[in-house]
Motif scaffolding. Structure first.
Motif, PDB file in Angstrom:
ATOM      1  N   CYS A 230     -33.355 -30.756 -25.088  1.00  0.00           N
ATOM      2  CA  CYS A 230     -32.971 -29.457 -24.663  1.00  0.00           C
ATOM      3  C   CYS A 230     -33.182 -29.259 -23.312  1.00  0.00           C
ATOM      4  N   ALA A 231     -34.458 -29.777 -23.006  1.00  0.00           N
ATOM      5  CA  ALA A 231     -34.962 -29.384 -21.897  1.00  0.00           C
ATOM      6  C   ALA A 231     -34.492 -30.448 -20.665  1.00  0.00           C
ATOM      7  N   SER A 232     -33.852 -31.400 -21.096  1.00  0.00           N
ATOM      8  CA  SER A 232     -33.398 -32.341 -19.923  1.00  0.00           C
ATOM      9  C   SER A 232     -32.026 -31.541 -19.071  1.00  0.00           C
ATOM     10  N   PRO A 233     -32.277 -31.776 -17.746  1.00  0.00           N
ATOM     11  CA  PRO A 233     -31.288 -31.074 -17.043  1.00  0.00           C
ATOM     12  C   PRO A 233     -30.013 -31.627 -17.079  1.00  0.00           C
ATOM     13  N   GLN A 234     -28.913 -30.739 -17.257  1.00  0.00           N
ATOM     14  CA  GLN A 234     -27.357 -31.111 -17.446  1.00  0.00           C
ATOM     15  C   GLN A 234     -26.905 -30.821 -15.974  1.00  0.00           C
ATOM     16  N   ILE A 235     -27.097 -29.683 -15.255  1.00  0.00           N
ATOM     17  CA  ILE A 235     -26.431 -29.374 -14.134  1.00  0.00           C
ATOM     18  C   ILE A 235     -27.501 -29.120 -13.154  1.00  0.00           C
ATOM     19  N   ILE A 236     -27.066 -29.778 -11.982  1.00  0.00           N
ATOM     20  CA  ILE A 236     -27.982 -29.546 -10.864  1.00  0.00           C
ATOM     21  C   ILE A 236     -27.315 -28.385  -9.860  1.00  0.00           C
ATOM     22  N   ILE A 237     -28.101 -27.392  -9.493  1.00  0.00           N
ATOM     23  CA  ILE A 237     -27.582 -26.457  -8.672  1.00  0.00           C
ATOM     24  C   ILE A 237     -28.272 -26.577  -7.344  1.00  0.00           C
ATOM     25  N   TRP A 238     -27.385 -26.839  -6.519  1.00  0.00           N
ATOM     26  CA  TRP A 238     -27.967 -27.181  -4.777  1.00  0.00           C
ATOM     27  C   TRP A 238     -27.714 -26.027  -4.199  1.00  0.00           C
ATOM     28  N   VAL A 239     -29.059 -25.618  -3.674  1.00  0.00           N
ATOM     29  CA  VAL A 239     -28.869 -24.157  -2.659  1.00  0.00           C
ATOM     30  C   VAL A 239     -29.498 -24.648  -1.433  1.00  0.00           C
ATOM     31  N   GLY A 240     -28.507 -24.256  -0.518  1.00  0.00           N
ATOM     32  CA  GLY A 240     -28.579 -24.466   1.120  1.00  0.00           C
ATOM     33  C   GLY A 240     -27.087 -24.308   1.729  1.00  0.00           C
ATOM     34  N   THR A 241     -27.446 -24.831   3.062  1.00  0.00           N
ATOM     35  CA  THR A 241     -26.044 -24.653   3.870  1.00  0.00           C
ATOM     36  C   THR A 241     -25.098 -25.723   3.433  1.00  0.00           C
ATOM     37  N   TYR A 300     -20.209 -35.080 -11.582  1.00  0.00           N
ATOM     38  CA  TYR A 300     -19.076 -34.288 -11.979  1.00  0.00           C
ATOM     39  C   TYR A 300     -19.319 -33.083 -11.006  1.00  0.00           C
ATOM     40  N   THR A 301     -18.750 -33.174  -9.690  1.00  0.00           N
ATOM     41  CA  THR A 301     -18.982 -32.032  -8.835  1.00  0.00           C
ATOM     42  C   THR A 301     -17.846 -30.811  -9.135  1.00  0.00           C
ATOM     43  N   LEU A 302     -18.462 -29.609  -9.309  1.00  0.00           N
ATOM     44  CA  LEU A 302     -17.742 -28.329  -9.641  1.00  0.00           C
ATOM     45  C   LEU A 302     -17.543 -27.482  -8.363  1.00  0.00           C
ATOM     46  N   SER A 303     -16.364 -26.726  -8.404  1.00  0.00           N
ATOM     47  CA  SER A 303     -16.151 -25.855  -7.175  1.00  0.00           C
ATOM     48  C   SER A 303     -16.834 -24.446  -7.879  1.00  0.00           C
ATOM     49  N   THR A 304     -16.765 -24.396  -8.901  1.00  0.00           N
ATOM     50  CA  THR A 304     -17.301 -23.145  -9.752  1.00  0.00           C
ATOM     51  C   THR A 304     -17.521 -23.542 -11.324  1.00  0.00           C
ATOM     52  N   LEU A 305     -18.394 -22.457 -11.728  1.00  0.00           N
ATOM     53  CA  LEU A 305     -18.914 -22.882 -12.998  1.00  0.00           C
ATOM     54  C   LEU A 305     -18.137 -22.343 -14.254  1.00  0.00           C
ATOM     55  N   ILE A 315     -24.529 -37.053 -20.733  1.00  0.00           N
ATOM     56  CA  ILE A 315     -25.265 -38.172 -21.656  1.00  0.00           C
ATOM     57  C   ILE A 315     -25.366 -39.314 -21.100  1.00  0.00           C
ATOM     58  N   SER A 316     -26.710 -39.877 -21.061  1.00  0.00           N
ATOM     59  CA  SER A 316     -26.819 -41.270 -20.507  1.00  0.00           C
ATOM     60  C   SER A 316     -26.353 -41.352 -19.056  1.00  0.00           C
ATOM     61  N   GLY A 317     -26.647 -40.310 -18.417  1.00  0.00           N
ATOM     62  CA  GLY A 317     -26.408 -40.375 -16.749  1.00  0.00           C
ATOM     63  C   GLY A 317     -25.007 -39.898 -16.489  1.00  0.00           C
ATOM     64  N   LEU A 318     -24.658 -38.739 -17.151  1.00  0.00           N
ATOM     65  CA  LEU A 318     -23.495 -38.042 -16.705  1.00  0.00           C
ATOM     66  C   LEU A 318     -24.286 -36.787 -16.388  1.00  0.00           C
ATOM     67  N   PHE A 319     -23.899 -36.169 -14.920  1.00  0.00           N
ATOM     68  CA  PHE A 319     -24.456 -35.022 -14.389  1.00  0.00           C
ATOM     69  C   PHE A 319     -23.530 -34.129 -14.029  1.00  0.00           C
ATOM     70  N   PHE A 320     -23.650 -32.903 -13.943  1.00  0.00           N
ATOM     71  CA  PHE A 320     -22.719 -31.892 -13.210  1.00  0.00           C
ATOM     72  C   PHE A 320     -23.622 -31.274 -11.941  1.00  0.00           C
ATOM     73  N   GLU A 321     -22.674 -30.821 -10.995  1.00  0.00           N
ATOM     74  CA  GLU A 321     -23.441 -30.327  -9.887  1.00  0.00           C
ATOM     75  C   GLU A 321     -22.819 -29.031  -9.109  1.00  0.00           C
TER      76      GLU A 321
END
Length: 393
Positions: A230-241, A300-305, A315-321
């Protein structure tokens, strides 16, 4: 069939009468030290059990004891009945040891799904409990094996002073319908989701060696448990220009693609991950793009959440950003299901202050990369030892 024949006793003894002890009693600390020694001496144990041995180092236990308010005016609550999760095999040991340190006797239900992984460690626990100096502890603690059985769960629930549950929302809802004695308390650690927050400038300012270290720690937070924690990150939130985020993402995913090549990716995991990816592609209805760096890494790169970000589960190396120029754009998406934020150590204090200032309903932990899965005496915002012991005033 009698109750006694419906389960298998793996170690210890079902308590006939539970005697509350003071937290961090000398006998418990001695038992834990001997158990830790046996873990360290066993070369065949997997790394996650070696991590348990490190977690039990004396200075850590001393720190917990020092930070417990008024430890000399506390006693355990009595008997704790544990139902650990079946997706993370090591949790049963952490749950047991924290309750033991709190001054309680324990009955720990072991699921058949984790028994093979836990068998060696339970055998070590039994060996240590068999030593004459721990006869009293052996009479107060039991590890039992049984599959889902409401009758057995109800029986042990009637005996306990505290029930400790770990699992999915559905599992917990079903178990919590089984009544407890009027005086008993219940600790519930539900299924939750977690995220990583990366300030692009922070990553870009690191040396290549430090970037590789961060990736290694991120890998341990995620691939090490197939992203099931449950503590494994699923979504990466990038902050910056946009420019900084583009450059930082290019570095991050390239390094992770290299690192993840050591992951044991079975055909079953590939199938599950691929199906999961396309399930989201067909159901999210959010503009985005999919990058398959290798078969070990999909992004999986998202334009909105979506409205509920906790539904995004890799799972097993699938991330959202997703990326934001200002972290404040992200905070409205946080809900009660979000547990842990992993990030760079230098950003923790600022993020912690913002979570409090924003009065967010979710996020209970903000830890550096590499510590997402490190159990502590405070979990889901609950001080476990404080809760599992009672204060005599």
């Amino acid at each position: 069939m009698s109750i006694d024949n419906a389960y298998k006793l793996l170690a210890g003894h079902i308590p006939q009468k539970t005697i509350p002890a003071v937290p961090f009693s000398p006998i418990v600390q001695s038992f834990i030290a001997d158990f830790r020694t046996q873990l360290l001496k066993n070369p065949s144990l997997s790394p996650d059990w070696k991590s348990l041995a490190f977690w039990l180092r004396p200075q850590q236990i001393k720190k917990w004891q020092t930070n417990l308010q008024q430890p000399h005016y506390r006693l355990g609550r009595g008997l704790s009945f544990h139902i650990p999760p079946s997706n993370i095999p090591t949790v049963f040991a952490y749950s047991f040891l924290l309750s033991l340190l709190s001054g309680n006797g324990n009955i720990i239900r072991i699921s058949p799904r984790i028994y093979n992984h836990a068998q060696q460690v339970i055998a070590i626990l039994q060996t240590v409990l068999q030593q004459p100096q721990y006869a009293a502890l052996k009479q107060q603690n039991a590890f039992i094996l049984y599959d889902k059985d409401p009758t057995l769960t109800a029986y042990f629930s009637r005996l306990c002073d505290c029930r400790i549950l770990w699992g999915s929302d559905t599992t917990l809802t079903n178990i919590r319908q089984i009544p407890l004695p009027p005086h008993a308390i219940e600790l519930v650690f539900r299924d939750r989701s977690s995220i990583a927050i990366i300030y692009a400038q922070t990553l870009l300012q690191l040396s290549h060696e430090s970037q590789e270290t961060a990736i290694h720690h991120f890998y341990m937070d995620t691939y090490h448990v197939d992203q099931n924690g449950c503590a494994s990150p699923q979504i990466i939130i990038w902050v910056g220009t946009p420019q900084d985020c583009h450059q930082a993402k290019k570095i991050w995913w390239s390094l992770l693609a290299q690192k993840s090549s050591s992951y044991k990716l079975t055909s079953d995991k590939v199938t599950l991950k691929y199906n999961q990816l396309w399930k989201y592609a067909l159901s999210l209805n959010i503009p985005g793009s999919i990058s398959t760096y290798t078969n070990f890494l999909y992004v999986y790169t998202l334009s909105t959440l979506p409205q509920d970000i906790s539904t995004l589960r890799g799972i097993s190396g699938l991330f959202f950003e997703i990326e934001y120029e200002d972290i404040h754009e992200f905070w409205p998406h946080v809900n009660k299901k979000i547990q842990t934020v992993t990030t760079f150590a230098k950003d923790i204090i600022s993020l912690r202050r913002q979570v409090i200032e924003q009065q967010l309903a979710g996020i209970d932990r903000i830890v550096p990369f590499g510590q997402a899965l490190t159990m502590d005496i405070i979990w889901d915002g609950i001080h476990i030892i404080d809760t599992l012991s009672r204060y005599i005033h």
